[in-house]
Design a protein around this motif. Structure first.
Motif, PDB file in Angstrom:
ATOM      1  N   ILE A  44       2.314  -9.495   6.627  1.00 41.97           N
ATOM      2  CA  ILE A  44       2.219  -9.621   5.175  1.00 41.97           C
ATOM      3  C   ILE A  44       3.142 -10.729   4.704  1.00 41.97           C
ATOM      4  O   ILE A  44       4.361 -10.623   4.797  1.00 41.97           O
ATOM      5  N   ALA A  45       2.550 -11.811   4.211  1.00 47.66           N
ATOM      6  CA  ALA A  45       3.332 -12.921   3.672  1.00 47.66           C
ATOM      7  C   ALA A  45       3.456 -12.802   2.152  1.00 47.66           C
ATOM      8  O   ALA A  45       4.483 -13.173   1.581  1.00 47.66           O
ATOM      9  N   ASN A  46       2.403 -12.280   1.500  1.00 48.31           N
ATOM     10  CA  ASN A  46       2.396 -12.184   0.039  1.00 48.31           C
ATOM     11  C   ASN A  46       1.515 -11.022  -0.393  1.00 48.31           C
ATOM     12  O   ASN A  46       0.342 -10.979  -0.042  1.00 48.31           O
ATOM     13  N   VAL A  47       2.082 -10.070  -1.141  1.00 47.44           N
ATOM     14  CA  VAL A  47       1.290  -8.959  -1.678  1.00 47.44           C
ATOM     15  C   VAL A  47       0.637  -9.431  -2.968  1.00 47.44           C
ATOM     16  O   VAL A  47       1.311  -9.872  -3.899  1.00 47.44           O
ATOM     17  N   VAL A  48      -0.685  -9.340  -3.022  1.00 45.59           N
ATOM     18  CA  VAL A  48      -1.444  -9.770  -4.193  1.00 45.59           C
ATOM     19  C   VAL A  48      -1.542  -8.635  -5.199  1.00 45.59           C
ATOM     20  O   VAL A  48      -1.293  -8.823  -6.387  1.00 45.59           O
ATOM     21  N   SER A  49      -1.898  -7.428  -4.724  1.00 42.74           N
ATOM     22  CA  SER A  49      -1.999  -6.277  -5.623  1.00 42.74           C
ATOM     23  C   SER A  49      -1.907  -4.987  -4.830  1.00 42.74           C
ATOM     24  O   SER A  49      -2.194  -4.966  -3.635  1.00 42.74           O
ATOM     25  N   MET A  50      -1.501  -3.929  -5.533  1.00 39.36           N
ATOM     26  CA  MET A  50      -1.442  -2.584  -4.954  1.00 39.36           C
ATOM     27  C   MET A  50      -1.969  -1.605  -5.990  1.00 39.36           C
ATOM     28  O   MET A  50      -1.704  -1.767  -7.179  1.00 39.36           O
TER      29      MET A  50
END
Length: 88
Positions: A44-50
């Motif tokens: 995981i380099a960048n979480v876009v949404s959760m």
């Protein structure tokens, strides 16, 4: 007459090439969907949404969308306990 024939053939070639390009881009940008397990390797380099954890006292499905270190978009599905349980 030859110029008209060359113009017609080149426009058909350009149209064929234009039809192929969006397909390639769509395949590259389509997210990879996966179900989390304990053996899942996460990059995981960048979480876009959760998704938000609901206020219930039960196990609920969750979804996280993220980009890996290569820029590929992923959708990870996993389960968590809801926030609605009380200790007493």
């Amino acid at each position: 007459m030859k110029a008209l024939l060359v113009l017609a053939l080149s426009s058909m070639c350009l149209t064929a090439m234009a039809d192929e390009a969006p397909t390639d881009v769509a395949q590259q940008q389509q997210p990879v969907e996966e179900q989390y397990t304990y053996s899942t390797h996460l990059d995981i380099a960048n979480v876009v949404s959760m998704s938000e954890i609901p206020n219930v006292c039960e196990v609920v499905p969750m979804k996280m969308e993220y980009d890996d270190s290569k820029g590929q978009r992923h959708i990870l599905r996993y389960s968590v306990m809801g926030n609605g349980c009380s200790n007493g």
